[in-house]
Motif scaffolding. Structure first.
Motif, PDB file in Angstrom:
ATOM      1  N   VAL A  73       7.065 -53.436 104.322  1.00 47.44           N
ATOM      2  CA  VAL A  73       5.990 -53.657 105.296  1.00 47.44           C
ATOM      3  C   VAL A  73       6.147 -52.773 106.538  1.00 47.44           C
ATOM      4  O   VAL A  73       5.183 -52.152 106.989  1.00 47.44           O
ATOM      5  CB  VAL A  73       5.912 -55.146 105.696  1.00 47.44           C
ATOM      6  CG1 VAL A  73       5.124 -55.345 106.990  1.00 47.44           C
ATOM      7  CG2 VAL A  73       5.242 -55.952 104.587  1.00 47.44           C
ATOM      8  N   PRO A  74       7.345 -52.676 107.134  1.00 48.76           N
ATOM      9  CA  PRO A  74       7.478 -51.860 108.354  1.00 48.76           C
ATOM     10  C   PRO A  74       7.232 -50.370 108.138  1.00 48.76           C
ATOM     11  O   PRO A  74       7.042 -49.639 109.098  1.00 48.76           O
ATOM     12  CB  PRO A  74       8.944 -52.105 108.777  1.00 48.76           C
ATOM     13  CG  PRO A  74       9.335 -53.382 108.122  1.00 48.76           C
ATOM     14  CD  PRO A  74       8.603 -53.384 106.813  1.00 48.76           C
ATOM     15  N   ILE A  75       7.244 -49.935 106.893  1.00 52.00           N
ATOM     16  CA  ILE A  75       7.010 -48.517 106.597  1.00 52.00           C
ATOM     17  C   ILE A  75       5.564 -48.281 106.154  1.00 52.00           C
ATOM     18  O   ILE A  75       4.902 -47.357 106.631  1.00 52.00           O
ATOM     19  CB  ILE A  75       7.982 -48.027 105.503  1.00 52.00           C
ATOM     20  CG1 ILE A  75       9.428 -48.114 106.010  1.00 52.00           C
ATOM     21  CG2 ILE A  75       7.639 -46.603 105.065  1.00 52.00           C
ATOM     22  CD1 ILE A  75      10.457 -47.786 104.971  1.00 52.00           C
ATOM     23  N   VAL A  76       5.059 -49.134 105.268  1.00 51.53           N
ATOM     24  CA  VAL A  76       3.740 -48.920 104.673  1.00 51.53           C
ATOM     25  C   VAL A  76       2.613 -49.272 105.638  1.00 51.53           C
ATOM     26  O   VAL A  76       1.632 -48.520 105.779  1.00 51.53           O
ATOM     27  CB  VAL A  76       3.596 -49.723 103.363  1.00 51.53           C
ATOM     28  CG1 VAL A  76       2.195 -49.560 102.787  1.00 51.53           C
ATOM     29  CG2 VAL A  76       4.642 -49.282 102.349  1.00 51.53           C
ATOM     30  N   GLN A  77       2.734 -50.413 106.328  1.00 52.64           N
ATOM     31  CA  GLN A  77       1.609 -50.860 107.147  1.00 52.64           C
ATOM     32  C   GLN A  77       1.268 -49.936 108.321  1.00 52.64           C
ATOM     33  O   GLN A  77       0.084 -49.677 108.562  1.00 52.64           O
ATOM     34  CB  GLN A  77       1.855 -52.284 107.639  1.00 52.64           C
ATOM     35  CG  GLN A  77       1.455 -53.326 106.600  1.00 52.64           C
ATOM     36  CD  GLN A  77       0.955 -54.606 107.227  1.00 52.64           C
ATOM     37  OE1 GLN A  77       1.677 -55.265 107.971  1.00 52.64           O
ATOM     38  NE2 GLN A  77      -0.281 -54.976 106.930  1.00 52.64           N
ATOM     39  N   PRO A  78       2.248 -49.434 109.078  1.00 46.93           N
ATOM     40  CA  PRO A  78       1.871 -48.516 110.163  1.00 46.93           C
ATOM     41  C   PRO A  78       1.076 -47.309 109.673  1.00 46.93           C
ATOM     42  O   PRO A  78       0.114 -46.878 110.329  1.00 46.93           O
ATOM     43  CB  PRO A  78       3.228 -48.104 110.740  1.00 46.93           C
ATOM     44  CG  PRO A  78       4.124 -49.256 110.460  1.00 46.93           C
ATOM     45  CD  PRO A  78       3.685 -49.751 109.112  1.00 46.93           C
TER      46      PRO A  78
END
Length: 384
Positions: free
Chosen positions: A180-185
Motif C-alpha cells: 500500500v505505501p508504494i502503490v497508492q501514492p
C-alpha cells in the motif's frame, strides 16, 4: 547415500522458483516491515511445502503407511472444509477498529463504496480475457476481489468459488496489502494535481454516544444481511468483534480478540495458505497474469475512490471541497491507507492533517469490501 540424496535430486526448477518467492516474502516481511505477521509465515511455508517428499504434506510411506502432513491437514480442516480461519480473523479485526471517525462524519461511508470500483472493473476485465487465459466466471470474481485489499475476503471468496488459482490470489491479495505505501501514492498522483492534494479539511468531530456505537455493528449486520446475504459470515464476525470493543462489559475479551486471538489466527492463516503455493500449481503463466490483474484491481480501487471525490467537488462550494486523496482511503487496507493519505497530505502542506477523515473512509472500506465480496458470491452463481 542414494537415499540421503534423493531429496536433492528430486528438486525441480519450479520448486527453486518457489524457494525464491518464499525468500522474497520473508525479506519483505523482515527487512521492509511489510505485513510481517502474514508474509513471513507465508514465505517460510512456501519453502516447506516445496521441499521434495515434504513431511508437512500427506504422504504414503513404504508398506502403504499413511503419514498425514500438518499444513495439508490445517488447510483441509480450517479453510477447505469450513473457511474458518479467514472468517474468525474478522473478529479480531473488528475488535481493533474504532468506527468513531466514521460515525462522527457519516459521509465518509460513500468512499468505502466508491473505492470498490476496482473489484468490478477487474471482474469485467477478466471475464473478457477469460477465453485467452482459461479463466471462468468464478475465476474472474475470485481475481477481482483482490482489489478489496482484504486478504481474508479474497481467501473466502476464492475458496467458495473453488478456483484452482487460490494460492496466487491469496499471495497477490496480501502482497498488495503490504505494498500500500508504494502503490497508492503512485495511483493518487496519477489522477490528482498538487493543488487538489493541498486541499485542507478541518476536522470537527461530533460526539458519538455509546448507544450509537453499540447499535452500529448490529444495524450494519442486519442491513448487510438483507442486501447481500452471502456477506453475513464476514460482516457478522467483523461487527461482532466491534461489538466486543464497544459494549464496555467485555474489555478482557476485546483485548484478547485484538491481540492473542488475532495473532494466533494470523499465524495459522499464513502457514495454512502456503499449502496452495506448491510449485506444480503455482508456477504457471496464469499466476503472473493474476498478479498483474490484482495490481490493476488495486490501482483502480484507489483511482475510483479519488475520482469519485473529484466528482463530488464539482458540486461543492469553495471551502467545503474534499481533498480527493480521502477517496483513496476507501479501500479495506486499514489503517495503512489512512496513514498513506496523511503522509502525502503533510508532504504537500505540513499543516494539512487528514488522518481522521482518512480513517473514517478507511474503516468504511472494511465494510464495503466484505459487502462487495458478498455481492459477488450472490450474483456470480446465477450465471454459472
Amino acid at each position: 547415500m542414494e537415499f540421503l540424496l534423493r531429496g536433492v535430486t528430486a528438486i525441480t526448477w519450479q520448486q527453486l522458483v518457489m524457494y525464491a518467492i518464499g525468500g522474497l516474502l520473508i525479506y519483505l516481511a523482515i527487512e521492509k516491515g511489510f505485513e510481517p505477521a502474514l508474509l513471513m509465515p507465508m514465505g517460510f511455508g512456501a519453502i516447506l511445502v516445496n521441499l521434495p517428499f515434504s513431511g508437512v504434506l500427506d504422504q504414503v510411506l513404504q508398506g502403504g503407511i499413511p503419514a498425514p502432513g500438518i499444513i495439508q491437514w490445517l488447510f483441509q480442516t480450517l479453510i477447505d472444509a469450513s473457511e474458518a480461519l479467514p472468517i474468525l480473523l474478522f473478529i479480531g479485526i473488528g475488535a481493533m477498529i474504532d468506527f468513531g471517525p466514521l460515525l462522527s462524519n457519516p459521509k465518509m461511508m460513500i468512499f468505502g463504496a466508491a473505492a470498490q470500483f476496482g473489484i468490478f472493473f477487474t471482474f469485467s476485465l477478466v471475464t473478457l480475457l477469460g477465453p485467452w487465459f482459461g479463466f471462468t466466471l468464478a475465476d474472474a470474481a475470485s481475481i477481482g476481489i483482490i482489489g478489496a485489499a482484504d486478504g481474508p475476503t479474497s481467501i473466502l471468496v476464492s475458496k467458495i468459488f473453488g478456483t484452482p488459482y487460490f494460492g496466487a490470489i491469496a499471495v497477490a491479495a496480501y502482497s498488495y496489502m503490504a505494498l500500500v505505501p508504494i502503490v497508492q501514492p503512485f495511483a493518487i498522483r496519477l489522477v490528482t494535481t498538487r493543488k487538489e492534494r493541498r486541499i485542507r479539511m478541518p476536522y470537527h468531530p461530533k460526539d458519538v454516544t455509546r448507544r450509537t456505537r453499540i447499535l452500529f455493528p448490529i444495524l450494519v449486520t442486519v442491513i448487510a444481511g438483507l442486501v447481500a446475504p452471502m456477506s453475513v459470515a464476514l460482516v457478522g464476525f467483523l461487527m461482532f468483534g466491534n461489538l466486543l470493543r464497544e459494549c464496555g462489559v467485555l474489555n478482557s475479551l476485546s483485548q484478547t480478540a485484538q491481540n492473542e486471538f488475532a495473532n494466533i489466527i494470523t499465524l495459522l492463516l499464513g502457514l495454512t495458505i502456503s499449502f496452495s503455493m506448491q510449485a506444480d500449481a503455482f508456477v504457471t503463466p496464469q499466476t503472473l497474469v493474476i498478479m498483474l490483474l490484482g495490481l490493476a484491481a488495486f490501482v483502480m480501487d484507489t483511482i475510483g475512490g479519488v475520482l469519485f471525490a473529484k466528482l463530488m467537488n464539482v458540486f461543492l462550494p469553495e471551502g467545503k471541497k474534499i481533498n480527493p486523496m480521502i477517496g483513496a482511503a476507501g479501500i479495506s487496507a486499514f489503517p495503512m491507507s489512512a496513514r498513506v493519505v496523511q503522509k502525502m497530505a503533510l508532504k504537500e502542506d505540513n499543516q494539512n492533517h487528514l488522518l481522521m477523515h482518512a480513517i473514517g473512509a478507511n474503516v468504511s472500506g472494511q465494510i464495503g469490501s466484505v459487502i462487495a465480496g458478498g455481492i459477488l458470491l450472490y450474483l456470480v452463481p446465477l450465471f454459472l
